[in-house]
Design an enzyme around this catalytic site. Structure first.
Site, short mmCIF file in Angstrom:
data_model
loop_
_atom_site.label_atom_id
_atom_site.label_comp_id
_atom_site.label_asym_id
_atom_site.label_seq_id
_atom_site.Cartn_x
_atom_site.Cartn_y
_atom_site.Cartn_z
N HIS A 190 -3.21 6.62 3.07
CA HIS A 190 -3.63 5.44 2.35
C HIS A 190 -5.02 4.97 3.14
CE1 HIS A 190 -4.35 1.26 1.68
NE2 HIS A 190 -3.70 0.90 2.76
N CYS A 211 0.85 -1.11 0.11
CA CYS A 211 -0.14 0.05 -0.03
C CYS A 211 0.79 1.48 -0.10
CB CYS A 211 -1.20 -0.11 1.14
SG CYS A 211 -2.02 -1.39 1.25
N ASN A 241 -10.31 -0.58 0.89
CA ASN A 241 -8.78 -0.35 1.02
C ASN A 241 -8.37 -0.84 -0.45
OD1 ASN A 241 -6.02 -0.74 0.94
ND2 ASN A 241 -6.13 -1.94 3.09
#
Length: 336
Positions: A258, A118, A288
């Site tokens: 993020h 990520c 996500n």
């Protein structure tokens, strides 16, 4: 920093998500859960999932095209492609090579993938900065794209409720006006705690040798440990990033983190003392999306008028590895 380094300009940003929406209520068909249970723990209401033959490559191509259009730079003028892909449809050919072919770039430019989960976009931006600063390359296409939904154990409620699929892209180039759009950038890792988020590739040893211990080939994560790690590390890290740049919190217009879990973002926000208007979130509708989440949150928030260009923002990510990183950037008019 390289002496007499060439400054970098962020020329264009784009994103792409699948059309198929999977809501929390849809997930009740797979296991015992509810919209309230998922939303209260994650801040997620729905996410986008690849369907049929959609994958990280097709999403990445679409995001790249949008970023190129915004940048005003032609595909044939791109010198390098760097892709952050921790959940690609295949390990090779690289997603970068497939994007190069689809964009019909005639030159035999370098195109490659990196794995930083990520944090991938921040890693690619750091790599691109070095290449541009040195004068080796001028126009670089960065793409962050994943199809995490294909790597999940759909009987595992703890992980499968979190992820969505998506792609983000950024075109960076040598700055003609002498202004560097990257005010500060930094990337980190701590492999000693890498086991808290894992994805094991399937594979067997040659039948002529001792068999290996096979491991489940799904994304697994220890959510509690991830939360503890981020809540402990990220606020202090962001504060240091700002201080090391010779700036103060009031010099920062937006924090674009993020989009892993709303509770994590809120914990970081509270520690930093940032207002709701300063912190960009869209996890409620996309889940996500790994490294794609930062450019996705940036562009969508600009489209909705929540982020004004001609501003300064912190882009920060964290993910498997464990990796983390941050960049303080100038967001010029017209980039998205």
């Amino acid at each position: 920093m390289i002496s007499n380094a060439i400054p970098l300009r962020i020329a264009g940003v784009g994103y792409s998500v699948p059309k198929t929406v999977i809501t929390n209520n849809d997930l009740t068909k797979l296991y015992d859960t509810s919209d309230e249970w998922i939303y209260s723990r994650t801040g997620i209401k729905e996410r986008r999932m690849v369907s049929g033959n959609e994958d990280a490559v097709s999403l990445g191509i679409e995001a790249a095209k949008k970023a190129l259009e915004k940048s005003g730079i032609k595909a044939e003028d791109i010198d390098m492609i760097i892709v952050a892909a921790s959940a690609p449809p295949q390990l090779y050919p690289a997603v970068g090579c497939q994007i190069q072919a689809t964009l019909n770039i005639p030159n035999e430019i370098p195109a490659f993938d990196i794995t930083a989960a990520c944090t991938g976009l921040i890693y690619t931006l750091t790599i691109a900065r070095g290449f541009i600063a040195s004068g080796m390359y001028k126009n670089i296409l960065l793409v962050a794209t994943d199809n995490n939904s294909r790597l999940l154990d759909w009987s595992d409620r703890s992980a499968s409720i979190l992820f969505g699929d998506g792609a983000g892209a950024m075109v960076v180039t040598a700055s003609e006006d002498g202004i560097d759009d990257i005010i500060s950038i930094d990337i980190r890792s701590n492999g000693s705690i890498g086991e808290i988020i894992q994805y094991n590739l399937a594979g067997k040893n040659c039948p002529l040798v001792e068999p290996n211990t096979e491991k489940p080939s799904f994304i697994t994560m220890n959510g509690k440990e991830v939360y503890r790690f981020v809540a402990r590390v990220l606020p202090e890290y962001v504060e240091k990033l700002v201080a090391d740049a010779g700036m103060k919190n009031e010099d920062i217009d937006y924090l674009i983190p993020h989009q892993a879990n709303l509770r994590i973002i809120q914990a970081v926000q509270e520690r930093l003392g940032y207002s709701d208007e300063k912190v960009v979130t869209n996890i409620e509708r996309f889940g996500n999306t790994s490294a794609a989440s930062i450019p996705l949150a940036l562009v969508e928030s600009v489209e909705q008028g929540k982020v004004k260009l001609g501003s300064t923002a912190i882009l920060t990510g964290f993910g498997a590895g464990m990796t983390w990183g941050g960049a303080i950037v100038r967001l010029r008019e017209g980039i998205c």
